[in-house]
Design a protein around this motif. Structure first.
Motif, short mmCIF file in Angstrom:
data_model
loop_
_atom_site.label_atom_id
_atom_site.label_comp_id
_atom_site.label_asym_id
_atom_site.label_seq_id
_atom_site.Cartn_x
_atom_site.Cartn_y
_atom_site.Cartn_z
N GLY A 61 44.72 36.05 24.44
CA GLY A 61 45.62 35.60 23.37
C GLY A 61 44.91 35.21 22.09
O GLY A 61 45.43 34.41 21.30
N GLY A 62 43.73 35.78 21.86
CA GLY A 62 42.88 35.37 20.73
C GLY A 62 43.49 35.57 19.37
O GLY A 62 43.03 34.96 18.40
N ASP A 63 44.52 36.40 19.26
CA ASP A 63 45.17 36.56 17.96
C ASP A 63 46.05 35.37 17.60
O ASP A 63 46.49 35.25 16.46
N GLY A 64 46.32 34.51 18.58
CA GLY A 64 47.07 33.28 18.31
C GLY A 64 48.57 33.44 18.23
O GLY A 64 49.30 32.48 18.00
N GLY A 65 49.07 34.66 18.45
CA GLY A 65 50.51 34.90 18.31
C GLY A 65 51.34 34.12 19.32
O GLY A 65 52.33 33.48 18.96
N ILE A 66 50.94 34.18 20.57
CA ILE A 66 51.70 33.47 21.62
C ILE A 66 51.61 31.96 21.38
O ILE A 66 52.63 31.25 21.41
N LEU A 67 50.41 31.50 21.11
CA LEU A 67 50.20 30.07 20.87
C LEU A 67 51.10 29.58 19.73
O LEU A 67 51.79 28.55 19.86
N ALA A 68 51.10 30.33 18.64
CA ALA A 68 51.88 29.90 17.46
C ALA A 68 53.37 29.83 17.77
O ALA A 68 54.06 28.91 17.31
N GLU A 69 53.88 30.78 18.57
CA GLU A 69 55.31 30.75 18.90
C GLU A 69 55.62 29.61 19.87
O GLU A 69 56.64 28.93 19.74
N LEU A 70 54.73 29.39 20.85
CA LEU A 70 55.02 28.37 21.87
C LEU A 70 54.98 26.95 21.30
O LEU A 70 55.80 26.12 21.67
N VAL A 71 54.02 26.67 20.43
CA VAL A 71 53.91 25.28 19.94
C VAL A 71 55.15 24.86 19.17
O VAL A 71 55.49 23.67 19.11
N LYS A 72 55.89 25.84 18.61
CA LYS A 72 57.15 25.52 17.92
C LYS A 72 58.16 24.89 18.88
O LYS A 72 59.07 24.19 18.46
#
Lengths: 360, 360
Positions: free
Chosen positions: B196-207
């Protein structure tokens, strides 16, 4: 019978002298019994062609600015494993010969030329793309256009009109976009569809119990093909030209729109599914823009004051064509506002712009 | 400097004798001062090459089974209008010479070979596609892979790892698919992201205010590139390795998963964003499947009994690879059920399969 065309390109970090590269490759060509011709390029690098007994052709170029290109052409039924071995041997040898000087090695997927089933249907913005098409399921020349329905492994059947990918069975996203992406309520409404011969819009709208959907498609042969081979798109809506809440008119929409204007008839929704907006912006295409503006103008004139007009635009990359279209929207007899949306339609292989317009 | 490669292919309805075609074309080549070489093909049709002063090369083949192919190669900075005129003249003349015998004329978009910015990134199912890439914005070789971030006019920046298109800024559909397409509630949940190094999943989940998201990415250089050039995907989540409800661990996920198993630690969601499932099904790839099954097995072991495991599969066309993957799902130490979904990820240019698995 088709021709398979393989390419192998090697970018170099510095210019290269062909005499340091070519001799080392010759034994590979000779092993394959390829006869060599060296061409005079007038100082534009090294160029040799090699022809094999079975009609194989290899073109080897060493561009002095630092690029080696190899083309290998053979018949479809040539021995593919042998050809792979030849390319592998060339690549391996070049890696040794050009050791430390290589910045990129690129072997593209084989280009199949002249095949019975053509898989190359370029995007609207002019890019080369290969579809996974394995069969032509319908082909007709009508009075208006060439109609093909092609089978794609991943997209289902695809309607192609005059070489343009129109809609695949996978493309519900297109139909949703051109009907307002779920933001509209069609129940009890009067709707006019211009074109729409694949039946996708009609099939989605009738589910919502509109008062009446009138679809005006000029080309019976599009309907004939789609009702047989695009059933995931049209369902059974094209089986008859009239249903509980819809009618399909096989005619030119322009006289009909003029008649509706004269009668003062209006629609809650007008959905223009005729064709993408013109790509060319050259002067000789003026008449195309005139025609497009005529349709637009008539459509807005039959639109209820609170109605909405939906249409597709074109590839998001065709910025000039899109802005010319938006210019037309500012030149109608009745002023309109509009918004646009970029949507991914699976089989298009490019992002697509859709417009919504309404009377100011 | 790149080479432009034009093709013109004409399919014929009947076999053709080259003597009825070639003489009529020669004046066109001579006008362009191209020197001709006729090759002996041992009865495999007619083949001639033409070389021009500026290094232009034309290859003309008349395949006796009914196909004429023309290749035109020139330097990038050659006169494009002149080349178009040459191809137009050849096409026009061939239409006259082959009158009534032509079933298809195909001119593909020009193939640009050896360009500074490479636009050809084939699909997972091996099709040739040209992207609208105009710039390489980031390129690094890490200890693990080659990392490129390329700018596409329509997709924004695209992360390409070892030549595979991973994710573009346009590809929210990917992130939505691999997090359950809106069917899950991540509020207050423990989540583990593998890769997940592009941060896409992380960015959506933290919302969604999870309790804690732990992301384990092995390659700092992917994060370095994405936090600069994929901000429409990652937002500011990669700017620090720790936030209110997330931490990013730069390490190999396998030892970490083993540690979590030993500690008996579990997660409500495990999202495997490491890589597509292996394409090859050859025996020498067994170790790849072993590795994949190890990750799968460890992931399921750290999954809460009511938890869900999400991952991408591969191109919907790679049926064999997908079914081998599904076979692995049946061979885990803890039995699982799964479902799959086909999703259109804009920049992939092919339909993609995503999996959800859970403990039986």
């Amino acid at each position: 019978m088709a021709v398979r065309h393989y390419t192998l390109d090697i970018n170099l970090s510095t210019p290269v002298d062909s005499t340091s590269v070519v001799p080392g490759l010759l034994s590979i060509f000779h092993e394959q019994e390829l006869s060599e011709t060296i061409h005079d390029t007038n100082g534009h690098g090294y160029l040799a062609t090699f022809v094999g007994k079975n009609g194989r052709l290899v073109v080897l170029r060493v561009h002095s600015h630092g690029l080696v290109t190899i083309d290998l052409q053979c018949h479809e039924d040539d021995n593919i494993a042998q050809l792979d071995n030849l390319l592998n041997a060339l690549e391996k040898k070049l890696k040794v010969l050009l050791n430390g000087n290589i910045t990129r090695i690129k072997r593209l997927p084989v280009l199949v030329r002249g095949a019975k089933v053509d898989r190359y249907w370029p995007t609207a913005d002019g890019r080369l793309v290969e579809y996974d098409i394995d069969e032509v399921v319908y082909e007709e020349d009508s009075a208006y256009q060439n109609i093909k329905i092609l089978h794609s492994r991943q997209y289902g059947n695809i309607l192609v009109l005059d070489g343009d990918v129109n809609l695949a069975e996978s493309d519900l996203a297109y139909t949703q976009a051109i009907t307002g992406n779920g933001r509209e309520n069609y129940a009890g409404k009067e709707v006019l569809i211009l074109g729409g011969g694949d039946g996708g819009i009609l099939a989605e709208l009738v589910k919502q119990k509109p008062k009446m959907v009138t679809m005006v498609e000029i080309d019976q042969k599009v309907i004939d093909g789609c009702k047989m081979y695009m059933r995931r798109t049209c369902g059974n809506t094209l089986d008859k030209l009239r249903g509980d809440c819809y009618q399909i008119l096989i005619e030119d929409c322009v006289p009909l729109l003029k008649k509706y204007v004269q009668e003062g008839r209006t629609f809650d929704y007008v959905i223009n599914d005729l064709t993408a907006i013109p790509i060319s912006t050259s002067p000789e295409e003026d008449s195309m823009w005139e025609f497009l503006r005529l349709i637009l103008d008539l459509s807005v004139r039959v639109l209820h004051p609170k109605g909405k007009y939906f249409t597709q635009g074109n590839s998001v990359n065709l910025k000039e064509a899109l802005s010319l279209y938006e210019e037309q929207l500012g030149r109608l007899s009745c002023p309109v506002d509009f918004r646009k949306e970029v949507v991914c339609v699976p089989s298009y292989l490019e992002q697509w712009v859709f417009y919504t317009a309404w009377k100011k």
